[in-house]
Motif scaffolding. Structure first.
Motif, PDB file in Angstrom:
ATOM      1  N   LEU A  50       1.024  -1.006  -0.021  1.00  0.00           N
ATOM      2  CA  LEU A  50       0.072   0.122   0.002  1.00  0.00           C
ATOM      3  C   LEU A  50       0.933   1.226   0.184  1.00  0.00           C
ATOM      4  O   LEU A  50       0.656   2.283  -0.708  1.00  0.00           O
ATOM      5  N   GLY A  51       1.849   1.152   0.859  1.00  0.00           N
ATOM      6  CA  GLY A  51       2.904   2.478   0.900  1.00  0.00           C
ATOM      7  C   GLY A  51       3.227   3.041  -0.467  1.00  0.00           C
ATOM      8  O   GLY A  51       3.206   4.198  -0.836  1.00  0.00           O
ATOM      9  N   ILE A  52       4.119   1.836  -1.438  1.00  0.00           N
ATOM     10  CA  ILE A  52       4.607   2.327  -2.567  1.00  0.00           C
ATOM     11  C   ILE A  52       3.489   2.848  -3.605  1.00  0.00           C
ATOM     12  O   ILE A  52       3.706   3.618  -4.396  1.00  0.00           O
ATOM     13  N   MET A  53       2.314   2.313  -3.428  1.00  0.00           N
ATOM     14  CA  MET A  53       1.173   2.537  -4.312  1.00  0.00           C
ATOM     15  C   MET A  53       0.812   4.068  -4.068  1.00  0.00           C
ATOM     16  O   MET A  53       0.312   4.695  -4.732  1.00  0.00           O
ATOM     17  N   LEU A  54       0.566   4.285  -2.848  1.00  0.00           N
ATOM     18  CA  LEU A  54       0.031   5.578  -2.299  1.00  0.00           C
ATOM     19  C   LEU A  54       1.288   6.730  -2.713  1.00  0.00           C
ATOM     20  O   LEU A  54       0.994   7.702  -3.227  1.00  0.00           O
ATOM     21  N   LEU A  55       2.526   6.251  -2.597  1.00  0.00           N
ATOM     22  CA  LEU A  55       3.643   7.152  -3.146  1.00  0.00           C
ATOM     23  C   LEU A  55       3.406   7.306  -4.406  1.00  0.00           C
ATOM     24  O   LEU A  55       3.781   8.738  -4.990  1.00  0.00           O
ATOM     25  N   ALA A  56       3.205   6.373  -5.239  1.00  0.00           N
ATOM     26  CA  ALA A  56       3.170   6.575  -6.880  1.00  0.00           C
ATOM     27  C   ALA A  56       2.004   7.388  -7.066  1.00  0.00           C
ATOM     28  O   ALA A  56       1.970   8.516  -7.979  1.00  0.00           O
ATOM     29  N   ALA A  57       0.794   7.237  -6.222  1.00  0.00           N
ATOM     30  CA  ALA A  57      -0.341   7.908  -6.641  1.00  0.00           C
ATOM     31  C   ALA A  57      -0.191   9.496  -6.214  1.00  0.00           C
ATOM     32  O   ALA A  57      -0.712  10.304  -6.840  1.00  0.00           O
ATOM     33  N   PHE A  58       0.594   9.812  -5.084  1.00  0.00           N
ATOM     34  CA  PHE A  58       0.851  11.311  -4.535  1.00  0.00           C
ATOM     35  C   PHE A  58       1.680  11.950  -5.739  1.00  0.00           C
ATOM     36  O   PHE A  58       1.364  13.063  -6.194  1.00  0.00           O
ATOM     37  N   GLY A  59       2.445  10.914  -6.424  1.00  0.00           N
ATOM     38  CA  GLY A  59       3.549  11.732  -7.344  1.00  0.00           C
ATOM     39  C   GLY A  59       2.665  11.898  -8.801  1.00  0.00           C
ATOM     40  O   GLY A  59       2.904  12.866  -9.382  1.00  0.00           O
ATOM     41  N   LEU A  60       1.750  10.983  -8.794  1.00  0.00           N
ATOM     42  CA  LEU A  60       0.869  11.275 -10.177  1.00  0.00           C
ATOM     43  C   LEU A  60       0.000  12.502  -9.987  1.00  0.00           C
ATOM     44  O   LEU A  60      -0.149  13.411 -10.873  1.00  0.00           O
ATOM     45  N   ILE A  61      -0.501  12.961  -8.701  1.00  0.00           N
ATOM     46  CA  ILE A  61      -1.344  14.072  -8.496  1.00  0.00           C
ATOM     47  C   ILE A  61      -0.875  15.313  -8.199  1.00  0.00           C
ATOM     48  O   ILE A  61      -1.229  16.312  -8.097  1.00  0.00           O
ATOM     49  N   GLY A  62       0.655  15.301  -8.337  1.00  0.00           N
ATOM     50  CA  GLY A  62       1.400  16.576  -8.041  1.00  0.00           C
ATOM     51  C   GLY A  62       2.318  16.738  -6.838  1.00  0.00           C
ATOM     52  O   GLY A  62       2.890  17.736  -6.819  1.00  0.00           O
ATOM     53  N   TYR A  63       2.528  15.861  -5.876  1.00  0.00           N
ATOM     54  CA  TYR A  63       3.218  15.878  -4.862  1.00  0.00           C
ATOM     55  C   TYR A  63       4.763  15.745  -5.213  1.00  0.00           C
ATOM     56  O   TYR A  63       5.201  14.874  -6.078  1.00  0.00           O
ATOM     57  N   VAL A  64       5.687  16.376  -4.646  1.00  0.00           N
ATOM     58  CA  VAL A  64       7.070  16.413  -4.900  1.00  0.00           C
ATOM     59  C   VAL A  64       7.962  16.425  -3.632  1.00  0.00           C
ATOM     60  O   VAL A  64       9.065  15.906  -3.748  1.00  0.00           O
ATOM     61  N   ASN A  65       7.638  16.688  -2.557  1.00  0.00           N
ATOM     62  CA  ASN A  65       8.414  16.607  -1.179  1.00  0.00           C
ATOM     63  C   ASN A  65       8.104  15.311  -0.757  1.00  0.00           C
ATOM     64  O   ASN A  65       7.250  15.088  -0.251  1.00  0.00           O
ATOM     65  N   LEU A  66       9.435  14.643  -0.675  1.00  0.00           N
ATOM     66  CA  LEU A  66       9.424  13.411  -0.288  1.00  0.00           C
ATOM     67  C   LEU A  66       8.950  12.992   1.549  1.00  0.00           C
ATOM     68  O   LEU A  66       8.072  12.121   1.614  1.00  0.00           O
ATOM     69  N   HIS A  67       9.257  14.116   2.167  1.00  0.00           N
ATOM     70  CA  HIS A  67       9.013  13.949   3.574  1.00  0.00           C
ATOM     71  C   HIS A  67       7.408  14.230   3.796  1.00  0.00           C
ATOM     72  O   HIS A  67       6.999  13.339   4.524  1.00  0.00           O
ATOM     73  N   CYS A  68       6.907  15.127   3.066  1.00  0.00           N
ATOM     74  CA  CYS A  68       5.492  15.327   3.024  1.00  0.00           C
ATOM     75  C   CYS A  68       5.001  14.084   2.475  1.00  0.00           C
ATOM     76  O   CYS A  68       3.655  13.690   3.073  1.00  0.00           O
ATOM     77  N   MET A  69       5.084  13.233   1.194  1.00  0.00           N
ATOM     78  CA  MET A  69       4.601  12.285   0.781  1.00  0.00           C
ATOM     79  C   MET A  69       4.685  11.001   1.715  1.00  0.00           C
ATOM     80  O   MET A  69       3.554  10.466   1.974  1.00  0.00           O
ATOM     81  N   ASN A  70       5.711  10.915   2.466  1.00  0.00           N
ATOM     82  CA  ASN A  70       6.144   9.821   3.443  1.00  0.00           C
ATOM     83  C   ASN A  70       4.974  10.089   4.556  1.00  0.00           C
ATOM     84  O   ASN A  70       4.120   9.258   4.994  1.00  0.00           O
ATOM     85  N   GLY A  71       4.729  11.390   5.073  1.00  0.00           N
ATOM     86  CA  GLY A  71       3.909  11.823   6.342  1.00  0.00           C
ATOM     87  C   GLY A  71       2.406  11.606   5.638  1.00  0.00           C
ATOM     88  O   GLY A  71       1.712  10.759   6.423  1.00  0.00           O
ATOM     89  N   LEU A  72       2.101  11.908   4.409  1.00  0.00           N
ATOM     90  CA  LEU A  72       0.750  11.812   4.197  1.00  0.00           C
ATOM     91  C   LEU A  72       0.363  10.242   3.728  1.00  0.00           C
ATOM     92  O   LEU A  72      -0.540   9.817   4.145  1.00  0.00           O
TER      93      LEU A  72
END
Length: 251
Positions: free
Chosen positions: A157-179
């Motif tokens: 689930l974690g890596i799928m969420l990271l990929a989804a966040f990247g797809l929708i415009g997230y770029v800050n890795l720490h923010c992405m990990n927290g979300l």
């Protein structure tokens, strides 16, 4: 349970919580451990989802200062969409026969292991392709689809969420990990409520693993910025994932 089984579940839970916070892939350890001590496959999957929750929550607390909205959706909208998708996925699991789920498990493990192994490359390609232009519809569909998967099967689930966040415009890795930790906690919580209502949780095993998972998740979040050899850990978890896939296929 025997003392050896308690120790096995405690170690697996702590390691799973740590890995989920740092790199993901904790289910590769928690699910097989639960099945090994005698929990049925569907119940083990439901229990693994519940026991991951404390780790996700403590990890989210560790990243609490990093989370902010970067895409088209607000944080509340992401949580709401994820919650609806997780309940649908969990309901799908409750009507899946045990034999069917046991057949599906190795293929889910294979998919999640593949995504885990190549997740960073996928994420870089998504971000380099102008993912920041993703609109409301694409963002909603991405979070919804991943949340359904997470409600049904927590692995990867974690890596799928990271990929989804990247797809929708997230770029800050720490923010992405927290979300990722926050949304994983939401998905796991609502899925777990569904599983509890359906009587799928193995409570004795769950209590042991949940406590150790919380400790592992907090330590993982605290150490994430100081871990240099993240690729080495990713390779280690990938080997575990493919090994578990092979074991389930042979079984």
């Amino acid at each position: 349970m025997t003392i050896l089984e308690v120790l096995l579940l405690a170690v697996a839970g702590a390691a799973a919580g740590f890995l989920n916070a740092v790199a993901g892939g904790g289910t590769f350890l928690s699910l097989p451990a639960l099945i090994y001590v005698g929990v049925s496959p569907v119940s083990a999957n439901a229990t693994a989802t519940l026991t991951a929750l404390p780790g996700y929550a403590s990890s989210a607390w560790g990243f609490r200062h990093d989370v902010q909205s970067e895409g088209a959706l607000s944080l509340k909208a992401i949580a709401g969409i994820g919650g609806i998708g997780s309940v649908l996925g969990a309901l799908l699991l409750t009507i899946t026969p045990g034999d069917t789920f046991l057949w599906v498990v190795p293929w889910l493990l294979l998919l999640s292991t593949f995504l885990f192994a190549f997740g960073p490359n996928i994420l870089r390609k998504i971000q380099s392709g102008g993912a920041g232009k993703a609109g409301m519809a694409v963002s909603t569909a991405s979070i919804f689809a991943v949340s359904i998967y997470g409600g049904y099967f927590n692995g990867g689930l974690g890596i799928m969420l990271l990929a989804a966040f990247g797809l929708i415009g997230y770029v800050n890795l720490h923010c992405m990990n927290g979300l990722k930790s926050i949304l994983s906690a939401v998905v796991s919580l609502l899925s777990a409520v569904t599983f509890i209502a359906s009587g799928l949780i193995a409570w004795e095993q769950a209590l042991v693993m949940a406590a150790s998972s919380a400790i592992g998740g907090y330590l993982g979040a605290s150490m994430s910025r100081r871990i240099i050899k993240t690729n080495l850990m990713r390779q280690f978890v990938t080997v575990i994932g493919f090994t578990m896939t092979l074991v389930f296929l042979l079984h």
